[in-house]
Design an enzyme around this catalytic site. Sequence first.
Site, PDB file in Angstrom:
ATOM      1  N   LYS A 182      -3.794   6.800  -9.645  1.00  0.00           N
ATOM      2  CA  LYS A 182      -4.357   5.533 -10.128  1.00  0.00           C
ATOM      3  C   LYS A 182      -5.631   5.800 -10.917  1.00  0.00           C
ATOM      4  O   LYS A 182      -6.432   6.663 -10.546  1.00  0.00           O
ATOM      5  CB  LYS A 182      -4.641   4.615  -8.925  1.00  0.00           C
ATOM      6  CG  LYS A 182      -5.070   3.198  -9.307  1.00  0.00           C
ATOM      7  CD  LYS A 182      -5.248   2.318  -8.073  1.00  0.00           C
ATOM      8  CE  LYS A 182      -5.697   0.907  -8.455  1.00  0.00           C
ATOM      9  NZ  LYS A 182      -5.829   0.028  -7.289  1.00  0.00           N
ATOM     10  N   SER A 238      -3.600  -4.658  -7.482  1.00  0.00           N
ATOM     11  CA  SER A 238      -4.024  -4.025  -8.717  1.00  0.00           C
ATOM     12  C   SER A 238      -3.313  -2.704  -8.978  1.00  0.00           C
ATOM     13  O   SER A 238      -3.328  -2.205 -10.093  1.00  0.00           O
ATOM     14  CB  SER A 238      -5.529  -3.775  -8.663  1.00  0.00           C
ATOM     15  OG  SER A 238      -5.847  -2.815  -7.663  1.00  0.00           O
ATOM     16  N   SER A 298      -4.052  -4.695  -2.664  1.00  0.00           N
ATOM     17  CA  SER A 298      -3.666  -4.023  -3.907  1.00  0.00           C
ATOM     18  C   SER A 298      -2.740  -2.830  -3.741  1.00  0.00           C
ATOM     19  O   SER A 298      -2.297  -2.263  -4.731  1.00  0.00           O
ATOM     20  CB  SER A 298      -4.915  -3.586  -4.680  1.00  0.00           C
ATOM     21  OG  SER A 298      -5.539  -4.703  -5.258  1.00  0.00           O
TER      22      SER A 298
END
Length: 490
Positions: free
Chosen positions: A79, A159, A183
């Site tokens: 990420k 997210s 998330s």
Amino acid sequence: MTDLTNLTLAEARDGLKAKSFSSAELTEAFLGAIEAANPKINAYVAVTGDQARDMAMASDARLAKGEGGALEGLPLGIKDLFATKGVHTQACSHILDGFKPEYESTVTSNLWADGAVMLGKLNMDEFAMGSSNETSYYGNVVNPWRKTGSDQALVPGGSSGGSAAAVAASLCLGATATDTGGSIRQPAALTGTVGIKPTYGRCSRWGVVAFASSLDQAGPIAKTVRDCAILLKSMASVDAKDTTSVDLPVPDYEAALGKSVKGLRIGIPAEYRVDGMPAEIEALWQQGIAWLKDAGAEIVNISLPHTKYALPAYYIVAPAEASSNLARYDGVRYGLRVPGNDIVDMYENTRAAGFGQEVQRRILIGTYVLSAGYYDAYYLKAQKVRTLIKRDFDLAFEAGVDAILTPATPDAAFAPGEITDPVAMYLNDIFTVTVNMAGLPGLSVPAGLSASGLPLGLQLIGRPFDEETLFQVAEVIEKAAGRFTASRWW
């Protein structure tokens, strides 16, 4: 040979050990898959092909000698919130344009020490603020899933949408992700993948771009419960550079798999039956209860009375901490700089151009609730509510509940642009934010498909630092429900 990208992480690990294929072959297969799919899915914002090939060659050399770590030669996606030395790390924000850190986050350092291979950096909501991956400066990620008979694009959740989409589309064996209010778990549920938010303090936050420091926690997203267990073992550690990381031994999570759940007490909270919850979410929940009961678990009705205050309290605490954390992005030392007549003008121009609309909204909310006249009325009160939420869970666990079962999301994946009201978007996290407010571990496991053929997940919530029980129970659900894979259209 079967398509190597379709393997689970555990299968790939075993294949490498058996010398069925090399890490170089495995890595090349994933780089080819990314090249073909990424223009349509937009999961990666940076692909580190040369670095991946070098790491794979080094892994093959170690494997040839009979050496190698727990993740030796296994290609992962990272990420864009995790600092990776010399590699694009921008939290998918314009304000961090061109930023390449001179250091490595503790979590990624742990992965590389165990032999993992980095394929690249994954798309996400800007500064991890969003529930649909529509706030990224690099454009939205497209969910690999489609409704039955439809070509309409869908969001992967947020997210960590890039992480979930990359795993669901077989563009990596597993991915790092972070969870501040859901998330990891929400995008995992919307893409038919498994995601765990560990207990706060289980993984170091050092080198992870901060959103809300008392809520943020790193964790993995992968294809299966076993894959998540393998990844978390490597990601978790105590770290002198993060004083909130906890000095407890990291268990062998994989060893918890396969154990019977007979006699475990599973709590079902009444407060999670929210108004307007779709019938198929309720049916999925009941199906999960039935599977666990069949496996010998005892189902217990519990009450978590302060649940209804979790979302409003979260949207005071998280923006307050974000406004403080994001004050460091000013255009002076790194990233974007938009000139002005003086330094204040430069700050204002840089922040106005660099931060997206959702990030600006949360900074403004946070600054407001921390301002002199409102601190007690909002921030202090929200922290008191947070204590009560945690107490609800403590009482349930003290009463002998081993884990809690709830839905992961209030609905299946939706189309980009479908939800425009910020409050309606925030409601996507209604089942997940309590876990962050209480600092507990939470896991999302795929459990079924919606009427339109989209994946739906169930959430398991555990005692602090008892991720092992979550993996144990999640595997029972996974075996009963089966695996869910998207039909390839990309």
